[in-house]
Design a protein around this motif. Sequence first.
Motif, mmCIF file in Angstrom:
data_model
loop_
_atom_site.group_PDB
_atom_site.id
_atom_site.type_symbol
_atom_site.label_atom_id
_atom_site.label_comp_id
_atom_site.label_asym_id
_atom_site.label_seq_id
_atom_site.Cartn_x
_atom_site.Cartn_y
_atom_site.Cartn_z
ATOM 1 N N GLN A 192 -57.464 -3.020 -24.333
ATOM 2 C CA GLN A 192 -56.692 -2.227 -25.292
ATOM 3 C C GLN A 192 -56.874 -2.744 -26.714
ATOM 4 O O GLN A 192 -56.887 -1.970 -27.667
ATOM 5 N N ALA A 196 -58.283 -0.382 -29.555
ATOM 6 C CA ALA A 196 -57.559 -0.165 -30.816
ATOM 7 C C ALA A 196 -58.426 -0.574 -32.005
ATOM 8 O O ALA A 196 -58.439 0.105 -33.045
ATOM 9 N N LEU A 199 -60.913 2.155 -32.745
ATOM 10 C CA LEU A 199 -60.326 3.302 -33.457
ATOM 11 C C LEU A 199 -60.144 2.982 -34.940
ATOM 12 O O LEU A 199 -60.482 3.785 -35.812
ATOM 13 N N PHE B 207 -59.365 4.050 -22.644
ATOM 14 C CA PHE B 207 -58.408 4.019 -23.758
ATOM 15 C C PHE B 207 -58.813 5.034 -24.835
ATOM 16 O O PHE B 207 -57.990 5.799 -25.334
ATOM 17 N N ARG B 210 -58.320 8.582 -23.783
ATOM 18 C CA ARG B 210 -56.911 8.993 -23.814
ATOM 19 C C ARG B 210 -56.438 9.262 -25.228
ATOM 20 O O ARG B 210 -55.619 10.146 -25.464
ATOM 21 N N THR B 211 -56.948 8.466 -26.188
ATOM 22 C CA THR B 211 -56.406 8.548 -27.558
ATOM 23 C C THR B 211 -57.243 9.447 -28.469
ATOM 24 O O THR B 211 -56.713 10.355 -29.095
ATOM 25 N N ARG B 212 -58.543 9.190 -28.558
ATOM 26 C CA ARG B 212 -59.395 10.007 -29.438
ATOM 27 C C ARG B 212 -60.683 10.382 -28.694
ATOM 28 O O ARG B 212 -61.762 9.851 -28.985
ATOM 29 N N GLN B 417 -47.868 7.681 -19.230
ATOM 30 C CA GLN B 417 -48.607 8.775 -19.877
ATOM 31 C C GLN B 417 -48.064 10.131 -19.450
ATOM 32 O O GLN B 417 -47.938 11.049 -20.255
#
Lengths: 250, 435
Positions: A192, A196, A199, B207, B210-212, B417
Amino acid sequence: MHEKPLTISFPPHSFLEYMEPRLKIVALLWWVILVVSVSTGDPHQLGYFGLSAGLLLLLNHRLLGKFLMRWLPSVLMILPLCIFLLFLQQGRTLVQFGPFTITEQGWTIALHLFSTALLCMAGVALCWASSSEADLLCALQGLGMPRPLVAVFGFMLRYLHVLRPELHRLSDARLARQIGHHTPGALRIPAQLIGALFLRSHQRAEHVAEAMAARGHDGQWRNLIHYHWHGRDLLALLLFFSITLIIRWI
Amino acid sequence: MSTAFTVYQLAMHAPDGMFSLPINLIFGLVVLAAVAWAWRRLQLKQQPQLASMMGIMAAFIFAAQMVNFPISSGTTGHLLGGTMGAILLGPWAGTIVMVMVVMFQALLGDGGLTVLGPNIFNMGLIGTCFAYFVYRLIVGQSASTGRLLTAAFFASWLAVVLASIFASLQLAVSGTASLDKALPAMVGVHLFIGVGEALITTAVIAFILRTRPELLYRPTGNPLYSTRPFVALGLGGALAVSFFLSLLPTLWDYPDGLEYVGMQSGFIQEEAEYDDAKLSAWPCYPLGVRLVSEADDVIVAHRYDNYSTPLVEGDRLLQINGIVIQTLQQIADLNLSSNQNIVSWQRGSTTMDAKLGGLLPPTAGGQGPLLALLPDYSVPGVQGWLSTSLAGVIGTVVMFIVSLFVGRLMARPSAVQLALAQLNYDANTDSLPPH
């Protein structure tokens, strides 16, 4: 030897800092190739190379702190590799620890590799200690590296200093939120973190690319320094080549 | 510094002098060709904004490699990132980015300058080119999250294991380490490190999905090929390769790690390789050899290579600890289980001597395993090399199924989620969702 150096310290502390970065890169490559070309059964030559590196460092003793900061971590990386290599050879047994055997061949190869790698890294560390990142980038471009690649390299160096603290901040925040140690999810935490970070990096990259495009950036890495080979540069390079060649075939 | 970390470093960040000149040159040329190809495909000159994007992404990969993950107690590994870079940025940008990262690491002392070719190949190109190709083959034209994550898991694991195999071969060809010692040590550790790398890569991709999800690299344009034949070809190729690669260990006679430890500990009895009764009657393990008496001489009949003994078959024993050896009974009387035996022997016309370490003989006995699906890499009921090959194929299929399972598992939305999705649904609609 350029007129307006982008060196770390100005005025330069030592004559290595005065030298043109292109010359230093060429000399470094020459040094590394010569050191690597020394055969396994010739430790004396490596000793002479070590002496000459020590002498060079002595003449530029003001760089000692920066040099050690770059050189010592590489020693810590190379040492365990060489210890591991001790056990990867067959031959006459020297020492035995239970099922593990150090052979004569393994000892010779590991010691040679350790000395060679340390000498090469000493050259790299001296080059870095006496030049700034910008200097080295300009030198790479001056030596014919394609400009877009230099630009990628430059952006990497620039944003590495931004992303590393970002990673530490993310990591600290994660640790602050974490209660106890969850073994089953141990791999999820770094994943994670990296996700992160990706991103944020991507977002930053987009913003930077847009900002650069708005300012008319065309993907080329430019600088105000235009290198020219002077006679003194060539003389210094020739001197270096001669000394190292004499050491190599002494 | 743990062994796993050291092996990992050895495979990935080789220092100067580790590989021979031909290896450096060959892999350097391969890397140059790959960079030229990636450069051509990316058309960097026509897309100036790519330079800054790729630079920052290179910094991201570099920073991501700083994140350690646990391998076993007290041991951590770090991400290699080649496959992840290719999945996120595409193979061409990924290749350039990995080249930059490895080059910069070499300048920081993590890896050598003259070995940049092999290092970039092992750390970067295998992940960004080969593993990415495997990833694309498995994904095909499917938009399924499960298949995508399965492909990411398998490709990133494969990249690490392949890198360790290549590093072992490079070390062996360079003469830095012998293949029979380097290959098991490298591949054995990297099988586990690869699982860590694969789990992290899969989790990162999950990850981001799921996000972008729009940030994930997707090749543009119509596919030039139908996926199914390629999948069939890839899977068939993998099975064929495993079929033949499984035979490699049978080419040499060394025990694997478990067998070696077992022989040392005494719970595995070594198989008698000579039927001759006089051989098995005179075990002489302290020398790492088995001896026979021939016409008033004591001759080496068989050598155990894992004992690191310089004695080879055909050597004639002269002295042990200063005592002239003429019969096997004399050796038995010497009680050679202690260390540091000085042995003299004759090979042809040359007389040699060395100090040999002592090793206790393995005890007899031992029992078979309680449950072994493929005991000793063989399929029960099938004999010979076919049995070993079939065991290799079954292992490959099992690994593929495990990847599929992990991918499917990670693609499943968690309870949190689902709750968040429900909240979003509630926020975006006036009416309550149907129950």
